[in-house]
Design a protein around this motif. Sequence first.
Motif, PDB file in Angstrom:
ATOM      1  N   UNK A 189      47.553  45.464  37.138  1.00 58.81           N
ATOM      2  CA  UNK A 189      47.448  46.494  38.172  1.00 58.81           C
ATOM      3  C   UNK A 189      48.322  46.112  39.369  1.00 58.81           C
ATOM      4  N   UNK A 190      48.326  47.000  40.388  1.00 51.14           N
ATOM      5  CA  UNK A 190      49.230  46.790  41.533  1.00 51.14           C
ATOM      6  C   UNK A 190      48.939  45.486  42.256  1.00 51.14           C
ATOM      7  N   UNK A 191      47.638  45.164  42.373  1.00 52.67           N
ATOM      8  CA  UNK A 191      47.251  43.951  43.106  1.00 52.67           C
ATOM      9  C   UNK A 191      47.743  42.682  42.387  1.00 52.67           C
ATOM     10  N   UNK A 192      47.524  42.665  41.061  1.00 51.48           N
ATOM     11  CA  UNK A 192      47.966  41.474  40.304  1.00 51.48           C
ATOM     12  C   UNK A 192      49.486  41.366  40.386  1.00 51.48           C
ATOM     13  N   UNK A 193      50.171  42.520  40.266  1.00 46.76           N
ATOM     14  CA  UNK A 193      51.639  42.472  40.311  1.00 46.76           C
ATOM     15  C   UNK A 193      52.117  41.947  41.672  1.00 46.76           C
ATOM     16  N   UNK A 194      51.466  42.422  42.737  1.00 41.16           N
ATOM     17  CA  UNK A 194      51.859  41.980  44.084  1.00 41.16           C
ATOM     18  C   UNK A 194      51.711  40.460  44.210  1.00 41.16           C
ATOM     19  N   UNK A 195      50.610  39.965  43.669  1.00 39.83           N
ATOM     20  CA  UNK A 195      50.345  38.518  43.726  1.00 39.83           C
ATOM     21  C   UNK A 195      51.423  37.753  42.931  1.00 39.83           C
ATOM     22  N   UNK A 196      51.733  38.266  41.741  1.00 39.89           N
ATOM     23  CA  UNK A 196      52.745  37.589  40.912  1.00 39.89           C
ATOM     24  C   UNK A 196      54.110  37.613  41.605  1.00 39.89           C
ATOM     25  N   UNK A 197      54.439  38.766  42.206  1.00 41.86           N
ATOM     26  CA  UNK A 197      55.750  38.901  42.862  1.00 41.86           C
ATOM     27  C   UNK A 197      55.870  37.925  44.028  1.00 41.86           C
TER      28      UNK A 197
END
Length: 330
Positions: free
Chosen positions: A305-313
């Motif tokens: 989801x957007x939150x996990x992607x933001x964290x990974x980025x």
Amino acid sequence: MKDSIDMEYPILTKSVPTFYFIGVTTSESSIMKVFPLWAEALGRPEVVIEGIDHALHDDHGAYRHTVAQIKFDPLSLGGLVTTHKIDILEAAGDMFEILHSSAQLTGEVSCISKRNGILVGHAKDVLTAGLSLDAVLGENYFARTGGHVMNIGAGGSGKAIALHLIQKENAGDRPRRFVMVNRSKPRLVKCQEMVESLETDIQFEYILNNDPRVNDEIMASLPEGSVVINSTGMGKDRPGSPITDHGLFPRNGVAWEINYRGELDFWHQAKAQEESRGVFVEDGWLYFLHGWAQHIAEVLHIEMDKEIFKKLASLVADLRPELVPIPRSG
Ligand SMILES: NC(=O)c1ccc[n+]([C@@H]2O[C@H](COP(=O)([O-])OP(=O)(O)OC[C@H]3O[C@@H](n4cnc5c(N)ncnc54)[C@H](OP(=O)(O)O)[C@@H]3O)[C@@H](O)[C@H]2O)c1
């Protein structure tokens, strides 16, 4: 250790869960540094990444061997395919139990995964190029600006971008006109066939051209706010740019170089007009991150989801190669 589950394709029995990166010069990619950080953050630190390099348009047997390794070895979990997306499907399409509609429509497999031992092929570029383009344009971009799209390079990414825009439900997210330029005919024809098999109100034009001066002319004829995309690989895979230093980007438009490393001439040309013509200039880093995040999620069965992607980025922001604009004419 060798195994003989399939005599035609002897496979290795892996001792650790393995995610494959199938490409040409895989060891040079930033993913080799990114993957271990992401595997840890996603709670799967035991998974390792391994590159498999194939020659361009390799033998069918070599591609089948790679697919067999994933299909038959329990700890070979799946992988991401670059460059060989069309060849893998042509050579080993029959080895997949499920080919997602994205793979059937585009004629490519970019993601190889397994569900309960069943081999699945996806083409994720429509999703991942789309996520990147949406992040740059925001909602209702074409209704707000009246811009068109000029995409140079009708390969996998160019086709994916076209398909993404065709599939946009909100009319304001679809351009009125999409100009697809390619240097040789076969890819242009394939793209046209794909578009014509679908219903769309976008007016597509297909231009066979390999002359950067002609691309300058096409670019100059675009309305303000238009989006110009370099999907040719020029500036990374091959030297140069599909436009000249004299080409003028649309005022208040967007220039998207889909690569993030290499000479990136097109990006530098656009950057030189950032202020004078109000051009928003994007490179391919976000596309790289979305691409890998979506493929890893599919293979490891993780909901991205957007939150996990933001964290990974943010975890790998420091690994982004620095791009420093250099002064150019134009
Ligand atoms: N940032 C990321 O994560 C990311 C993700 C995907 C792709 N990429 C990069 O994007 C580039 C394109 O990828 P792809 O998979 O779409 O490659 P591809 O399938 O090989 O497509 C490239 C297309 O560009 C055309 N072309 C090359 N030079 C041209 C020119 N001067 N004028 C017009 N057309 C030209 C080629 O024409 P022919 O048909 O004549 O060969 C081909 O159709 C590669 O460098 C790839 O590494 C980056």
